[in-house]
Structures are given as C-alpha cells and as structure tokens.
Scaffold this motif. Structure first.
Motif, PDB file in Angstrom:
ATOM      1  N   ALA A 104      13.708 -12.871  32.286  1.00 17.95           N
ATOM      2  CA  ALA A 104      12.687 -11.552  31.303  1.00 17.95           C
ATOM      3  C   ALA A 104      12.538 -12.196  30.884  1.00 17.95           C
ATOM      4  O   ALA A 104      12.649 -13.598  30.130  1.00 17.95           O
ATOM      5  N   PHE A 105      11.849 -10.916  30.675  1.00 18.01           N
ATOM      6  CA  PHE A 105      10.266 -12.003  29.226  1.00 18.01           C
ATOM      7  C   PHE A 105      10.616 -11.590  28.008  1.00 18.01           C
ATOM      8  O   PHE A 105      10.563  -9.718  28.342  1.00 18.01           O
ATOM      9  N   LYS A 135      25.177 -16.613  28.112  1.00 22.37           N
ATOM     10  CA  LYS A 135      25.607 -17.519  27.287  1.00 22.37           C
ATOM     11  C   LYS A 135      25.802 -16.586  25.787  1.00 22.37           C
ATOM     12  O   LYS A 135      25.664 -17.570  24.794  1.00 22.37           O
ATOM     13  N   ASN A 136      25.326 -15.521  25.799  1.00 22.45           N
ATOM     14  CA  ASN A 136      25.100 -14.606  24.332  1.00 22.45           C
ATOM     15  C   ASN A 136      26.074 -13.029  24.308  1.00 22.45           C
ATOM     16  O   ASN A 136      25.303 -12.219  24.832  1.00 22.45           O
ATOM     17  N   PRO A 137      27.143 -13.511  24.265  1.00 23.80           N
ATOM     18  CA  PRO A 137      27.918 -12.221  24.120  1.00 23.80           C
ATOM     19  C   PRO A 137      27.889 -10.952  23.784  1.00 23.80           C
ATOM     20  O   PRO A 137      27.579  -9.520  24.285  1.00 23.80           O
ATOM     21  N   ALA A 138      26.152 -11.324  22.161  1.00 24.37           N
ATOM     22  CA  ALA A 138      26.453  -9.534  22.344  1.00 24.37           C
ATOM     23  C   ALA A 138      25.056  -9.588  22.786  1.00 24.37           C
ATOM     24  O   ALA A 138      24.668  -7.983  22.822  1.00 24.37           O
ATOM     25  N   ARG A 139      24.167 -10.522  23.323  1.00 26.79           N
ATOM     26  CA  ARG A 139      23.091  -9.711  24.434  1.00 26.79           C
ATOM     27  C   ARG A 139      23.562  -9.017  25.089  1.00 26.79           C
ATOM     28  O   ARG A 139      22.466  -8.215  25.905  1.00 26.79           O
ATOM     29  N   ALA A 150      14.542   2.196  26.053  1.00 23.95           N
ATOM     30  CA  ALA A 150      15.765   1.253  25.115  1.00 23.95           C
ATOM     31  C   ALA A 150      15.975   0.535  24.816  1.00 23.95           C
ATOM     32  O   ALA A 150      16.432   0.124  23.790  1.00 23.95           O
ATOM     33  N   LEU A 151      16.303  -0.700  25.250  1.00 24.00           N
ATOM     34  CA  LEU A 151      16.118  -1.846  25.384  1.00 24.00           C
ATOM     35  C   LEU A 151      15.416  -2.721  24.840  1.00 24.00           C
ATOM     36  O   LEU A 151      15.718  -3.546  23.656  1.00 24.00           O
ATOM     37  N   ASN A 152      14.170  -1.842  24.246  1.00 25.93           N
ATOM     38  CA  ASN A 152      12.998  -2.519  23.616  1.00 25.93           C
ATOM     39  C   ASN A 152      13.403  -2.110  22.345  1.00 25.93           C
ATOM     40  O   ASN A 152      13.239  -2.559  21.174  1.00 25.93           O
ATOM     41  N   HIS A 206      13.101  -8.609  19.780  1.00 22.99           N
ATOM     42  CA  HIS A 206      11.733  -9.269  21.278  1.00 22.99           C
ATOM     43  C   HIS A 206      10.343  -8.906  20.307  1.00 22.99           C
ATOM     44  O   HIS A 206       9.064  -8.917  21.058  1.00 22.99           O
ATOM     45  N   GLU A 207      10.099  -8.865  18.718  1.00 20.70           N
ATOM     46  CA  GLU A 207       8.482  -8.362  18.271  1.00 20.70           C
ATOM     47  C   GLU A 207       8.200  -7.102  18.751  1.00 20.70           C
ATOM     48  O   GLU A 207       6.678  -7.556  19.127  1.00 20.70           O
ATOM     49  N   GLY A 208       8.815  -6.440  19.282  1.00 19.55           N
ATOM     50  CA  GLY A 208       8.289  -4.976  19.573  1.00 19.55           C
ATOM     51  C   GLY A 208       7.898  -5.194  21.331  1.00 19.55           C
ATOM     52  O   GLY A 208       7.260  -4.368  21.588  1.00 19.55           O
TER      53      GLY A 208
END
Length: 188
Positions: free
Chosen positions: A36-37, A82-86, A159-161, A168-170
């Motif tokens: 994803a980006f 590989k990033n549990p918080a993410r 919601a993710l944004n 994500h710098e918006g």
C-alpha cells in the motif's frame, strides 16, 4: 536374461510413477503479499496475510487445470507488516468495518498463458482482477494492482488516513499492489 526382463519392468514403473504425478498447490505453498502507499511521494508499505485457506481441490494434470476454479479465503486480521502497532491500526481502521466481515475471498475464473483472472470479493463487492502471471524455477507469481475504492472501501480508507494522518502526511493512496506466489509441485 533376467536383466532383459527386469529393465523394461523397472522402466515401466518409473515412467508410470512420473505419469501419475499431478500438479497441486497447498496452503503451505502459497503467500499473499501487498504493498500500500502513503505520503504524496507514494512511499510503499509492504505486508502480507498469514492466515490463508485454499479450498481443497484434487491434484490436476497441469498448472492451468490446477489454477482454474481454485478458491482462496484470506483472514484480513492476519496482517503482518513486521510492525505490530501498524498491523493493529490497519486491522482496526481499515478491515474491521467491512460490511461482509473480515474475509477476502478469491476464485480463479480464467487462465491464459500470461494472465490469471481472479474474482476478488470483500466488503460486499466483487470484481474480476487480471493478474500478470509468470513461473520461474518452480514458483508461480501473479501480480496485479487493485483500487480499494472499487470495493466500496471509501469510508475505511478515510478512517485509516485519519488514524495515520501525521505518519502518512495526510495522504493514503487507494491503489494496492498484490503479489501471490505459490511453490509448485509436479506442475508443467
């Protein structure tokens, strides 16, 4: 004299065994990765799903026959970046509110030399996606890009944004690259 009788018998057993080998793919042989980006520079964030289930199918004579009709079920809460918080944020803000639950399903509807068409279904939407196909050293690779907005994921993307606005710098992009790989057994 025994050698003349045994050699054809031995050769027949070997050739018969080879002819009986059938192409198959199992749960242990398949991986689904995605990218994803985020940000205006479109920085990629890669991940995979760790809980996949192929619907049981009998082994077939060749790869195309094995693929056609193959079904897969992916549990979206099995995210690994590989990033549990993410992982928790993606599960909570993106996948947990899908209308049809947290499962993505796919069914191969068409197979050609270069393309595998897969009907993907999630969030009560279905769309056939053409994956570019290649095989190298016994590994099948199928790659495509989807737009999550085609699956009605507008609210989830927003919601993710919002949850990741600063990181994500918006900007969270709606296109996602998908790569399915499978280790092949007895496939030609």
């Amino acid at each position: 004299m025994k050698t003349r009788i045994l050699f054809p018998l031995f050769l027949g057993v070997i050739l018969g065994t080879a002819a009986q080998a059938k192409c198959q793919i199992s749960n242990d042989d398949i991986n689904v990765k995605w990218t994803a980006f985020k940000t205006k520079k479109k920085v990629g964030v890669g991940g995979s799903f760790t809980n996949l289930d192929l619907i049981a199918r009998a082994a077939q004579k060749d790869l195309d026959a094995t693929l056609l009709g193959q079904e897969i079920s992916i549990e979206t809460t099995s995210i690994s970046t590989k990033n549990p918080a993410r992982d928790k944020k993606i599960a909570k803000f993106f996948f947990s509110t899908m209308k049809s639950g947290t499962t993505i399903t796919g069914k191969v509807t068409k197979v050609t030399k270069d393309i595998i068409s897969i009907e993907l279904s999630f969030n009560e939407k279905s769309k056939v996606i053409d994956f570019k196909r290649s095989v190298n050293k016994g590994v099948l690779s199928a790659k495509a890009t989807i737009d999550v907005l085609d699956f009605g994921m507008n609210r989830e993307l927003a919601a993710l944004n919002k949850a990741c606005f600063a990181l994500h710098e918006g900007k969270t992009w709606s296109d996602v690259n998908i790569e399915i790989t499978a280790n092949l057994k007895n496939c030609k």
